[in-house]
Write an enzyme that holds these catalytic residues in place. Sequence first.
Site, PDB file in Angstrom:
ATOM      1  CB  VAL A  51      33.717 -25.699 -68.939  1.00 11.63           C
ATOM      2  CG1 VAL A  51      32.884 -25.666 -69.861  1.00 11.63           C
ATOM      3  CG2 VAL A  51      33.120 -24.638 -67.725  1.00 11.63           C
ATOM      4  CB  THR A  66      33.510 -33.654 -53.142  1.00 12.61           C
ATOM      5  OG1 THR A  66      33.362 -32.414 -53.130  1.00 12.61           O
ATOM      6  CG2 THR A  66      34.963 -33.954 -51.934  1.00 12.61           C
ATOM      7  CE  LYS A 112      29.252 -28.812 -67.893  1.00 11.81           C
ATOM      8  NZ  LYS A 112      29.044 -30.213 -68.504  1.00 11.81           N
ATOM      9  CD  GLU A 119      24.848 -38.650 -62.997  1.00 10.20           C
ATOM     10  OE1 GLU A 119      24.731 -39.205 -62.208  1.00 10.20           O
ATOM     11  OE2 GLU A 119      26.029 -38.504 -63.563  1.00 10.20           O
ATOM     12  N   GLY A 133      26.187 -45.270 -69.956  1.00 15.61           N
ATOM     13  CA  GLY A 133      26.771 -44.621 -68.892  1.00 15.61           C
ATOM     14  C   GLY A 133      26.896 -43.163 -69.071  1.00 15.61           C
TER      15      GLY A 133
END
Lengths: 351, 351
Positions: free
Chosen positions: B154, B98, B226, B211, B208
């Site tokens: 990561v 998710t 990370k 965001e 792409g």
Amino acid sequence: MHRHDLALIGFGGVNRALAEIIHSRGTALADDLGFELRVVAITDLRLGSLMQADGIDLEAVFAMAEGATFAGMPGGAAVPQNDFVIRSTTADIVVEATFTNPVDGEPAVSHVRAALESGKSVTTTNKGPVALAGAELRRIAEEHGARFEHEGAVMSGTPVLRFASDMLRGTRISGVEGILNGTSNFVLGRMEAGATLAEAVAEAQALGYAEADPTADIEGSDVQLKVVILANEILGAGITTADVVRRGISAISPEDIAAAAAEGRRWKLIGSAVRTPDGGVAASVEPVALPLAHPLAGVSGATNAVSFDTDLLGTVTVSGPGAGRMETAYALLSDIIAIDAHQRAGVEAAR
Amino acid sequence: MHRHDLALIGFGGVNRALAEIIHSRGTALADDLGFELRVVAITDLRLGSLMQADGIDLEAVFAMAEGATFAGMPGGAAVPQNDFVIRSTTADIVVEATFTNPVDGEPAVSHVRAALESGKSVTTTNKGPVALAGAELRRIAEEHGARFEHEGAVMSGTPVLRFASDMLRGTRISGVEGILNGTSNFVLGRMEAGATLAEAVAEAQALGYAEADPTADIEGSDVQLKVVILANEILGAGITTADVVRRGISAISPEDIAAAAAEGRRWKLIGSAVRTPDGGVAASVEPVALPLAHPLAGVSGATNAVSFDTDLLGTVTVSGPGAGRMETAYALLSDIIAIDAHQRAGVEAAR
């Protein structure tokens, strides 16, 4: 805690470094690995042979005077007796680190064969046996329930063969290409900075990268052996050195370097093995003017690197040292770790 | 041949790609891995939930009309019922994919917890649970004899965590540093070529990579998560995001870039975690003007890379994709392979 007993064949820089790691780390290393390591045999052209089944006193060995042999020690002799030691040692792992013979791999091939035939697993950093007799030695290992590990034959301790087999499992690898010789990569870098080939080679020799005779580095035959290993071990190619097209860097001129730079490119000596549409593998060593955005274009100095082309993951690259005493000794240690893991899995499965 | 049954939580690009791999490769994949894979449950915010203990017909799922839900299928419902499905599924492995919630990791943390508490192993590519609740989830996994694997948190499927644990065993890792965000690395590359920050971000969005809101990429909070994962998993640091000094790339000006270039340097957004002399770990995300010979300086475009500093082997670097649907699905597959290997070792040991 269980233990592996080692026989060190050849006691030059690499096996001596492995002995130093084992001696200096002792229990900390054992706690980390989950098993103990003990050296029970050493042979060396200059030092002779030494067998002590309850563990060799490594401090005494490190303290030996220049020119001394093992003859003065219990279980010692002035001659190496490699074959006798390999067959009769109580070691369960033979660590082969003699010189690389690029013609027929001897005497290392015989050392490895003798060890495997007597049921002992082998780790080596020696390209000769792997590139020239790999298939035969793997078969002997299987027949005798032993392991033949040789991560250090390509890029010293930097994981390449085990990276392909363990870290990329489930992908299909369509090709590998790499910078597999630190000397030639260093030389190309110096030529980019304005040096001539001869100047750059002299500089590499002064820094200890290049041998007195740099031909194998400059003309690509060192890389050729490594390409055979990559092609056979990773792509199952079943090829020999004769199948690897080879061109070295001696024909690269300052003008070639300037022309590449003007196009945003950089010469690298690239060893590669790639699956062909007919199911074969095309293998070569040659200088390639890579675009600067290529994953191998930024690999500088004596560093080595290999890129793997995969279906699910695209291109993945591992770079790191390709030589060095301690770095190559780590390749042996990583092989011993793999032998242990395999033996444990086998012991558990047999219960 | 034994089999693992999977429950896919979230059916966006990544879990859908995993289902495609399983469906399209079928027996070839099973032969390669030594075990079969079957999907027995899927939940998704838009599609609802689907449980078929004898294996979901993936072709029927791939063929669903736009806007349709699982309600029309046997074992299907229009609502996701994540918790119910995770606890009651016959799957032995729960695949959590998710969205990443950088604040508290929910609902993914609850999904992982529920799976582990019911004795199921978990693979996730979700940074949230790993960075924000990793220690708790590892503990729950141990208590319930399950595995919590998360290689894809990561650098997607490019091996980083497993590289450190499996490929560098026996070395002491003193630090890791990396280019851990493809968008910011692409943007810096475009700025080097003359674009402004705004132009480069717009280009990344058009391709792409970025965001609609690129803040997490540009200001370093994605990398911060990370770094927490790398510091805790590889160096045992036990830190949180608050312990990671963070500066993004928005303050880097064209003048900074020109000044670095004039010195033979190049700006990179570097996430790092390094052992300090007092036994702690210093962690940060910040732009660094690297010399061109640095192993990370040549990592271009959207590629990611991590360098490991070790005692025996010096610096070793892995570079590859840091994102992508299929690449991230491969991370899940590599986790499943690791879960299988661990279970098999456990089964053998218990005999």
